[in-house]
Write a protein that holds these residues in place. Structure first.
Motif, PDB file in Angstrom:
ATOM      1  N   UNK A   6       0.877  -1.166   0.000  1.00 30.48           N
ATOM      2  CA  UNK A   6       0.000   0.000   0.000  1.00 30.48           C
ATOM      3  C   UNK A   6       0.918   1.221   0.000  1.00 30.48           C
ATOM      4  N   UNK A   7       0.767   2.085  -0.998  1.00 29.62           N
ATOM      5  CA  UNK A   7       1.633   3.265  -1.124  1.00 29.62           C
ATOM      6  C   UNK A   7       0.777   4.520  -1.018  1.00 29.62           C
ATOM      7  N   UNK A   8       1.165   5.424  -0.146  1.00 27.48           N
ATOM      8  CA  UNK A   8       0.444   6.681   0.009  1.00 27.48           C
ATOM      9  C   UNK A   8       1.366   7.847  -0.305  1.00 27.48           C
ATOM     10  N   UNK A   9       0.768   8.941  -0.738  1.00 32.08           N
ATOM     11  CA  UNK A   9       1.518  10.150  -1.051  1.00 32.08           C
ATOM     12  C   UNK A   9       1.674  10.401  -2.537  1.00 32.08           C
ATOM     13  N   UNK A  10       1.243   9.449  -3.369  1.00 36.54           N
ATOM     14  CA  UNK A  10       1.333   9.640  -4.818  1.00 36.54           C
ATOM     15  C   UNK A  10       0.137  10.453  -5.293  1.00 36.54           C
ATOM     16  N   UNK A  11       0.402  11.461  -6.114  1.00 32.61           N
ATOM     17  CA  UNK A  11      -0.682  12.311  -6.603  1.00 32.61           C
ATOM     18  C   UNK A  11      -0.752  12.400  -8.124  1.00 32.61           C
ATOM     19  N   UNK A  12       0.273  11.891  -8.829  1.00 31.94           N
ATOM     20  CA  UNK A  12       0.287  12.033 -10.290  1.00 31.94           C
ATOM     21  C   UNK A  12       1.115  10.920 -10.927  1.00 31.94           C
ATOM     22  N   UNK A  13       1.160  10.906 -12.238  1.00 33.50           N
ATOM     23  CA  UNK A  13       1.914   9.878 -12.948  1.00 33.50           C
ATOM     24  C   UNK A  13       3.411  10.003 -12.713  1.00 33.50           C
ATOM     25  N   UNK A  30      12.220  -8.045 -10.004  1.00 32.03           N
ATOM     26  CA  UNK A  30      12.146  -8.340 -11.433  1.00 32.03           C
ATOM     27  C   UNK A  30      11.170  -7.412 -12.145  1.00 32.03           C
ATOM     28  N   UNK A  31      10.108  -7.026 -11.452  1.00 30.19           N
ATOM     29  CA  UNK A  31       9.081  -6.181 -12.048  1.00 30.19           C
ATOM     30  C   UNK A  31       8.369  -5.417 -10.946  1.00 30.19           C
ATOM     31  N   UNK A  32       7.999  -4.171 -11.251  1.00 28.69           N
ATOM     32  CA  UNK A  32       7.239  -3.364 -10.300  1.00 28.69           C
ATOM     33  C   UNK A  32       6.126  -2.653 -11.064  1.00 28.69           C
ATOM     34  N   UNK A  33       4.899  -2.901 -10.670  1.00 28.50           N
ATOM     35  CA  UNK A  33       3.736  -2.258 -11.287  1.00 28.50           C
ATOM     36  C   UNK A  33       3.025  -1.438 -10.222  1.00 28.50           C
ATOM     37  N   UNK A  34       3.016  -0.127 -10.419  1.00 28.69           N
ATOM     38  CA  UNK A  34       2.381   0.776  -9.456  1.00 28.69           C
ATOM     39  C   UNK A  34       1.068   1.259 -10.034  1.00 28.69           C
ATOM     40  N   UNK A  35       0.006   1.185  -9.232  1.00 31.36           N
ATOM     41  CA  UNK A  35      -1.316   1.644  -9.649  1.00 31.36           C
ATOM     42  C   UNK A  35      -1.634   2.899  -8.844  1.00 31.36           C
ATOM     43  N   UNK A  36      -1.649   4.030  -9.518  1.00 32.42           N
ATOM     44  CA  UNK A  36      -1.883   5.318  -8.872  1.00 32.42           C
ATOM     45  C   UNK A  36      -3.274   5.382  -8.249  1.00 32.42           C
ATOM     46  N   UNK A  37      -4.291   4.918  -8.981  1.00 35.16           N
ATOM     47  CA  UNK A  37      -5.670   5.007  -8.504  1.00 35.16           C
ATOM     48  C   UNK A  37      -5.899   4.148  -7.256  1.00 35.16           C
ATOM     49  N   UNK A  38      -5.331   2.950  -7.241  1.00 33.47           N
ATOM     50  CA  UNK A  38      -5.499   2.054  -6.102  1.00 33.47           C
ATOM     51  C   UNK A  38      -4.528   2.379  -4.971  1.00 33.47           C
ATOM     52  N   UNK A  39      -3.463   3.112  -5.287  1.00 36.99           N
ATOM     53  CA  UNK A  39      -2.460   3.426  -4.280  1.00 36.99           C
ATOM     54  C   UNK A  39      -1.701   2.202  -3.830  1.00 36.99           C
ATOM     55  N   UNK A  40      -1.333   1.370  -4.805  1.00 40.23           N
ATOM     56  CA  UNK A  40      -0.604   0.168  -4.445  1.00 40.23           C
ATOM     57  C   UNK A  40       0.460  -0.167  -5.479  1.00 40.23           C
ATOM     58  N   UNK A  41       1.411  -0.969  -5.036  1.00 38.99           N
ATOM     59  CA  UNK A  41       2.476  -1.446  -5.913  1.00 38.99           C
ATOM     60  C   UNK A  41       2.532  -2.962  -5.806  1.00 38.99           C
ATOM     61  N   UNK A  42       2.570  -3.623  -6.949  1.00 36.24           N
ATOM     62  CA  UNK A  42       2.738  -5.068  -6.989  1.00 36.24           C
ATOM     63  C   UNK A  42       4.154  -5.320  -7.502  1.00 36.24           C
ATOM     64  N   UNK A  43       4.934  -5.997  -6.676  1.00 35.70           N
ATOM     65  CA  UNK A  43       6.349  -6.209  -6.977  1.00 35.70           C
ATOM     66  C   UNK A  43       6.624  -7.693  -7.122  1.00 35.70           C
ATOM     67  N   UNK A  44       7.265  -8.070  -8.229  1.00 32.06           N
ATOM     68  CA  UNK A  44       7.648  -9.460  -8.474  1.00 32.06           C
ATOM     69  C   UNK A  44       9.145  -9.600  -8.249  1.00 32.06           C
ATOM     70  N   UNK A  45       9.523 -10.667  -7.565  1.00 37.34           N
ATOM     71  CA  UNK A  45      10.941 -10.928  -7.338  1.00 37.34           C
ATOM     72  C   UNK A  45      11.189 -11.451  -5.947  1.00 37.34           C
ATOM     73  N   UNK A  46      12.461 -11.474  -5.576  1.00 35.86           N
ATOM     74  CA  UNK A  46      12.857 -12.088  -4.309  1.00 35.86           C
ATOM     75  C   UNK A  46      13.241 -11.071  -3.237  1.00 35.86           C
TER      76      UNK A  46
END
Length: 64
Positions: A6-13, A30-46
């Motif tokens: 859960x990421x907070x403080x993001x306001x723009x692209x 390996x991969x990081x996908x951040x969703x501004x609208x949901x306020x979350x980041x999905x991170x793949x890797x170790x």
């Protein structure tokens, strides 16, 4: 392995891109996908959860 933060403080692209860039610099990510609208980041890797949270916080945002 995927982890969702859960990421907070993001306001723009620009914020979204900044968080993604910070996460991708963490060893083991390996991969990081951040969703501004949901306020979350999905991170793949170790990478450890604490390392990911620290990277987001060092970039100027909050994560949990």
């Amino acid at each position: 392995m995927n982890q969702t933060l859960k990421v907070t403080g993001m306001t723009c692209n620009h914020c979204k891109a900044h968080v993604e860039k910070a996460l991708l610099k963490v060893g083991g990510v390996q991969q990081a996908d951040v969703n501004l609208e949901k306020g979350e980041a999905v991170v793949a890797g170790s990478a450890g959860r604490e390392e990911l949270i620290k990277a987001v916080e060092d970039a100027g945002y909050s994560a949990e």
